[in-house]
Design a protein around this motif. Structure first.
Motif, PDB file in Angstrom:
ATOM      1  N   THR A   1      -7.741   1.388  -5.337  1.00  0.00           N
ATOM      2  CA  THR A   1      -7.497   0.081  -4.720  1.00  0.00           C
ATOM      3  C   THR A   1      -6.224  -0.505  -5.321  1.00  0.00           C
ATOM      4  O   THR A   1      -5.830  -0.174  -6.440  1.00  0.00           O
ATOM      5  CB  THR A   1      -8.672  -0.882  -4.990  1.00  0.00           C
TER       6      THR A   1
ATOM      7  N   CYS B   1      -1.860   2.927  -2.626  1.00  0.00           N
ATOM      8  CA  CYS B   1      -3.214   2.412  -2.783  1.00  0.00           C
ATOM      9  C   CYS B   1      -3.695   1.854  -1.447  1.00  0.00           C
ATOM     10  O   CYS B   1      -2.886   1.657  -0.534  1.00  0.00           O
ATOM     11  CB  CYS B   1      -3.258   1.323  -3.852  1.00  0.00           C
ATOM     12  N   CYS B   2      -4.986   1.612  -1.363  1.00  0.00           N
ATOM     13  CA  CYS B   2      -5.556   1.085  -0.118  1.00  0.00           C
ATOM     14  C   CYS B   2      -6.468  -0.094  -0.408  1.00  0.00           C
ATOM     15  O   CYS B   2      -7.345  -0.015  -1.284  1.00  0.00           O
ATOM     16  CB  CYS B   2      -6.344   2.165   0.612  1.00  0.00           C
ATOM     17  N   GLY B   3      -6.280  -1.186   0.339  1.00  0.00           N
ATOM     18  CA  GLY B   3      -7.118  -2.374   0.164  1.00  0.00           C
ATOM     19  C   GLY B   3      -6.853  -3.062  -1.160  1.00  0.00           C
ATOM     20  O   GLY B   3      -6.118  -2.554  -2.016  1.00  0.00           O
TER      21      GLY B   3
ATOM     22  N   ASN C   1      -9.629  -4.955  -3.277  1.00  0.00           N
ATOM     23  CA  ASN C   1     -10.752  -4.592  -4.143  1.00  0.00           C
ATOM     24  C   ASN C   1     -11.555  -3.425  -3.602  1.00  0.00           C
ATOM     25  O   ASN C   1     -12.236  -2.733  -4.351  1.00  0.00           O
ATOM     26  CB  ASN C   1     -11.681  -5.796  -4.340  1.00  0.00           C
ATOM     27  N   SER C   2     -11.492  -3.232  -2.292  1.00  0.00           N
ATOM     28  CA  SER C   2     -12.231  -2.133  -1.675  1.00  0.00           C
ATOM     29  C   SER C   2     -11.594  -1.771  -0.338  1.00  0.00           C
ATOM     30  O   SER C   2     -10.895  -2.581   0.264  1.00  0.00           O
ATOM     31  CB  SER C   2     -13.701  -2.527  -1.465  1.00  0.00           C
ATOM     32  N   PHE C   3     -11.868  -0.515   0.082  1.00  0.00           N
ATOM     33  CA  PHE C   3     -11.344  -0.067   1.367  1.00  0.00           C
ATOM     34  C   PHE C   3     -12.232   1.046   1.896  1.00  0.00           C
ATOM     35  O   PHE C   3     -12.622   1.946   1.152  1.00  0.00           O
ATOM     36  CB  PHE C   3      -9.904   0.437   1.227  1.00  0.00           C
TER      37      PHE C   3
ATOM     38  N   CYS D   1      -4.542   2.271   6.534  1.00  0.00           N
ATOM     39  CA  CYS D   1      -3.822   2.196   5.262  1.00  0.00           C
ATOM     40  C   CYS D   1      -2.533   2.998   5.364  1.00  0.00           C
ATOM     41  O   CYS D   1      -2.511   4.117   5.891  1.00  0.00           O
ATOM     42  CB  CYS D   1      -4.707   2.735   4.141  1.00  0.00           C
TER      43      CYS D   1
ATOM     44  N   GLU E   1       0.829  -1.211   0.000  1.00  0.00           N
ATOM     45  CA  GLU E   1       0.000   0.000   0.000  1.00  0.00           C
ATOM     46  C   GLU E   1       0.862   1.259   0.000  1.00  0.00           C
ATOM     47  O   GLU E   1       0.565   2.233  -0.684  1.00  0.00           O
ATOM     48  CB  GLU E   1      -0.924  -0.010   1.211  1.00  0.00           C
TER      49      GLU E   1
END
Length: 205
Positions: free
Chosen positions: A154, A128-130, A132-134, A142, A123
């Motif tokens: 993502t 980016c975070c997660g 597929n979703s965050f 994150c 990350e």
């Protein structure tokens, strides 16, 4: 002496094992470099890289000693271990090159879920975070710099762009090295059955 003789086989096997030793040291050094520069903080990832490097170093050292001393037992075990590694590496390389887009995404998600200790590194460096979703309301934190903004992507959207290229490169490198391993098996088999011209002519080594 023409190539294919005792000395040529011995020198070829020594050079091949010296190459494996250099690769193993490079692998261990890369893991240490990653820690030193803060690129890798996961002990599991570093542990796997170092373990593979040490294993390759030991195998190459066994092959090198066996080649120098023309030691039958060491050469036999070296040949068997190298053949097993060839089968595994060749299979993995072929699988990497044959994966379609959907299979790649599934494999990436499984890898993401099984490397929780390395997720913060990914990350942070991919911003980016997660996967597929965050959600910002999530208890997870994150490590990306974009976490405070509203448009943090993502990691799946970034990783998937390069997944096919990475798998092709990894599969190609593995495919190439698998042929050096089968060459090592063939050289070892041939070398074991050759007589040392400096030894007693009546002795079969």
């Amino acid at each position: 002496m023409v190539c294919g003789g005792f000395t040529c086989s011995k020198n070829s096997l020594c050079v091949l094992n010296l190459l494996y030793i250099m690769v193993s040291l490079l692998l261990i050094g890369t893991a240490a470099w990653g820690i030193g520069f803060g690129l890798i903080s996961s002990l599991r990832v570093v542990g796997v890289a170092v373990a593979v490097g040490i294993l390759l170093f030991i195998i190459a050292l066994v092959g090198l000693i066996g080649a120098i001393k023309h030691h039958q037992v060491l050469l036999f075990f070296y040949m068997i271990i190298l053949f097993v590694i060839f089968v595994v590496q060749f299979s993995v390389s072929c699988a990497s090159l044959a994966l379609n887009k959907e299979q790649q995404n599934e494999l990436l998600e499984v890898g993401w879920n099984h490397t929780r200790s390395a997720q913060s590194d990914i990350e942070k460096h991919l911003n980016c975070c997660g996967f597929n979703s965050f959600s910002k309301n999530s208890t997870s934190i994150c490590a990306a710099s974009c976490f405070q903004s509203l448009d943090c992507p993502t990691c799946a959207s970034i990783i998937e762009k390069h997944a096919e290229e990475v798998l092709r490169v990894v599969g190609g490198i593995g495919f190439f090295f698998s042929f050096t391993e089968i060459l090592g098996v063939w050289l070892t088999y041939r070398y074991r059955n050759q007589k040392d011209p400096r030894a007693n002519p009546s002795a079969f080594l």
